[in-house]
Design a protein around this motif. Structure first.
Motif, mmCIF file in Angstrom:
data_model
loop_
_atom_site.group_PDB
_atom_site.id
_atom_site.type_symbol
_atom_site.label_atom_id
_atom_site.label_comp_id
_atom_site.label_asym_id
_atom_site.label_seq_id
_atom_site.Cartn_x
_atom_site.Cartn_y
_atom_site.Cartn_z
ATOM 1 N N GLY A 56 42.130 41.975 42.916
ATOM 2 C CA GLY A 56 41.051 42.180 41.951
ATOM 3 C C GLY A 56 40.110 43.311 42.331
ATOM 4 O O GLY A 56 39.538 43.967 41.458
ATOM 5 N N ILE A 57 39.950 43.580 43.622
ATOM 6 C CA ILE A 57 39.087 44.694 44.020
ATOM 7 C C ILE A 57 39.656 46.014 43.494
ATOM 8 O O ILE A 57 38.908 46.903 43.095
ATOM 9 C CB ILE A 57 38.842 44.736 45.545
ATOM 10 C CG1 ILE A 57 37.659 45.665 45.839
ATOM 11 C CG2 ILE A 57 40.086 45.160 46.292
ATOM 12 C CD1 ILE A 57 37.131 45.564 47.249
ATOM 13 N N GLU A 58 40.983 46.127 43.439
ATOM 14 C CA GLU A 58 41.588 47.343 42.900
ATOM 15 C C GLU A 58 41.472 47.372 41.378
ATOM 16 O O GLU A 58 41.317 48.444 40.802
ATOM 17 C CB GLU A 58 43.041 47.479 43.346
ATOM 18 C CG GLU A 58 43.719 48.748 42.858
ATOM 19 C CD GLU A 58 43.113 50.066 43.374
ATOM 20 O OE1 GLU A 58 43.420 51.123 42.782
ATOM 21 O OE2 GLU A 58 42.343 50.047 44.360
ATOM 22 N N TYR A 59 41.519 46.215 40.717
ATOM 23 C CA TYR A 59 41.280 46.183 39.275
ATOM 24 C C TYR A 59 39.872 46.701 38.974
ATOM 25 O O TYR A 59 39.667 47.482 38.048
ATOM 26 C CB TYR A 59 41.425 44.762 38.713
ATOM 27 C CG TYR A 59 42.797 44.143 38.836
ATOM 28 C CD1 TYR A 59 43.962 44.904 38.958
ATOM 29 C CD2 TYR A 59 42.945 42.762 38.835
ATOM 30 C CE1 TYR A 59 45.215 44.308 39.078
ATOM 31 C CE2 TYR A 59 44.186 42.159 38.938
ATOM 32 C CZ TYR A 59 45.318 42.939 39.065
ATOM 33 O OH TYR A 59 46.550 42.331 39.172
ATOM 34 N N LEU A 92 35.572 35.578 45.741
ATOM 35 C CA LEU A 92 36.791 35.222 45.014
ATOM 36 C C LEU A 92 36.752 33.720 44.747
ATOM 37 O O LEU A 92 36.653 32.931 45.685
ATOM 38 C CB LEU A 92 38.033 35.586 45.828
ATOM 39 C CG LEU A 92 38.164 37.049 46.235
ATOM 40 C CD1 LEU A 92 39.344 37.248 47.174
ATOM 41 C CD2 LEU A 92 38.291 37.932 45.003
ATOM 42 N N ALA A 93 36.837 33.335 43.482
ATOM 43 C CA ALA A 93 36.739 31.921 43.108
ATOM 44 C C ALA A 93 38.098 31.260 42.911
ATOM 45 O O ALA A 93 38.172 30.101 42.530
ATOM 46 C CB ALA A 93 35.899 31.777 41.838
ATOM 47 N N CYS A 94 39.175 32.018 43.153
ATOM 48 C CA CYS A 94 40.523 31.460 43.043
ATOM 49 C C CYS A 94 41.418 32.221 44.014
ATOM 50 O O CYS A 94 41.126 33.359 44.350
ATOM 51 C CB CYS A 94 41.045 31.574 41.606
ATOM 52 S SG CYS A 94 41.270 33.267 41.032
ATOM 53 N N PRO A 95 42.521 31.613 44.450
ATOM 54 C CA PRO A 95 43.394 32.294 45.405
ATOM 55 C C PRO A 95 44.300 33.347 44.773
ATOM 56 O O PRO A 95 44.722 34.275 45.450
ATOM 57 C CB PRO A 95 44.221 31.163 46.014
ATOM 58 C CG PRO A 95 44.212 30.084 44.978
ATOM 59 C CD PRO A 95 42.899 30.211 44.251
ATOM 60 N N ILE A 129 33.951 33.391 35.617
ATOM 61 C CA ILE A 129 34.009 34.434 36.639
ATOM 62 C C ILE A 129 34.911 33.967 37.781
ATOM 63 O O ILE A 129 34.681 32.898 38.362
ATOM 64 C CB ILE A 129 32.610 34.785 37.180
ATOM 65 C CG1 ILE A 129 31.763 35.431 36.088
ATOM 66 C CG2 ILE A 129 32.723 35.716 38.389
ATOM 67 C CD1 ILE A 129 30.339 35.750 36.517
ATOM 68 N N VAL A 130 35.951 34.769 38.080
ATOM 69 C CA VAL A 130 36.874 34.424 39.160
ATOM 70 C C VAL A 130 36.787 35.411 40.323
ATOM 71 O O VAL A 130 37.366 35.166 41.372
ATOM 72 C CB VAL A 130 38.333 34.307 38.645
ATOM 73 C CG1 VAL A 130 38.471 33.089 37.733
ATOM 74 C CG2 VAL A 130 38.791 35.566 37.948
ATOM 75 N N ALA A 131 36.061 36.511 40.129
ATOM 76 C CA ALA A 131 35.843 37.462 41.229
ATOM 77 C C ALA A 131 34.623 38.312 40.891
ATOM 78 O O ALA A 131 34.371 38.611 39.727
ATOM 79 C CB ALA A 131 37.063 38.355 41.429
ATOM 80 N N GLN A 132 33.894 38.677 41.920
ATOM 81 C CA GLN A 132 32.777 39.608 41.740
ATOM 82 C C GLN A 132 32.537 40.354 43.040
ATOM 83 O O GLN A 132 32.818 39.846 44.120
ATOM 84 C CB GLN A 132 31.523 38.914 41.236
ATOM 85 C CG GLN A 132 31.005 37.787 42.085
ATOM 86 C CD GLN A 132 29.882 37.027 41.380
ATOM 87 O OE1 GLN A 132 29.775 37.025 40.170
ATOM 88 N NE2 GLN A 132 29.046 36.394 42.167
ATOM 89 N N ALA A 133 32.039 41.582 42.898
ATOM 90 C CA ALA A 133 31.800 42.411 44.077
ATOM 91 C C ALA A 133 30.870 43.562 43.718
ATOM 92 O O ALA A 133 30.763 43.958 42.560
ATOM 93 C CB ALA A 133 33.113 42.969 44.616
ATOM 94 N N ARG A 134 30.236 44.106 44.741
ATOM 95 C CA ARG A 134 29.518 45.370 44.617
ATOM 96 C C ARG A 134 30.388 46.406 45.317
ATOM 97 O O ARG A 134 30.771 46.220 46.473
ATOM 98 C CB ARG A 134 28.139 45.290 45.256
ATOM 99 C CG ARG A 134 27.407 46.625 45.202
ATOM 100 C CD ARG A 134 25.929 46.463 45.357
ATOM 101 N NE ARG A 134 25.351 46.033 44.095
ATOM 102 C CZ ARG A 134 24.041 45.988 43.857
ATOM 103 N NH1 ARG A 134 23.183 46.316 44.788
ATOM 104 N NH2 ARG A 134 23.591 45.598 42.690
ATOM 105 N N LEU A 135 30.718 47.493 44.595
ATOM 106 C CA LEU A 135 31.622 48.505 45.124
ATOM 107 C C LEU A 135 30.905 49.839 45.283
ATOM 108 O O LEU A 135 30.181 50.276 44.383
ATOM 109 C CB LEU A 135 32.827 48.686 44.190
ATOM 110 C CG LEU A 135 33.784 47.502 44.132
ATOM 111 C CD1 LEU A 135 33.331 46.511 43.078
ATOM 112 C CD2 LEU A 135 35.173 47.967 43.819
#
Length: 140
Positions: A56-59, A92-95, A129-135
């Protein structure tokens, strides 16, 4: 106000298939891109019917690249290469993401000090929300 993206994903990303991981941009505005990924049997990084959620980080990174590509195309410029420098506070909220999942990715510009920029990214699956990040990204 968000508007539809007039470009095919191949026109706004510096990447080439098969490393284009997002399917397209649904909408954008001056600070935000909303993109989509459908997990299929042909999805890159699929193993045993699922894609690890850390992909997901690449998405999110490719959604940021699409933001940059849209800005470049709208200005009549060429799409430029960019780099994901780091991520902070990734959750990450799911594997994994499974075949049939429709992921909605949203990236929003937080800070722009060209050539560096910071974006907040989220991935939703079925309204959750299944993923979140600051990039942190860099475009030379």
């Amino acid at each position: 106000m968000m508007q539809a993206c007039p470009y095919d994903i191949t026109e706004i990303l510096y990447h080439a298939p098969p490393m284009i991981l997002i399917d397209g941009v649904e909408a954008y505005d001056d600070n935000t891109v909303a993109s989509v990924v459908e997990i299929t049997a042909d999805s890159p990084f699929l193993e045993n019917g699922s894609v690890p959620s850390y992909v997901g980080i690449e998405y999110m990174a490719q959604s940021i690249a699409a933001y940059s590509g849209i800005k470049a195309r709208n200005a009549g410029e060429e799409v430029k290469i960019g780099y994901l420098v780091s991520s902070r506070s990734m959750t990450l909220a799911c594997p994994a993401f499974s075949i049939g999942d429709r992921l909605q990715i949203k990236v929003e510009l937080v800070y722009d000090e060209t050539p560096m920029a910071v974006f907040d990214g989220t991935i939703h699956r079925a309204e959750k929300i299944v993923a979140q990040a600051r990039l942190n990204v860099y475009q030379p």
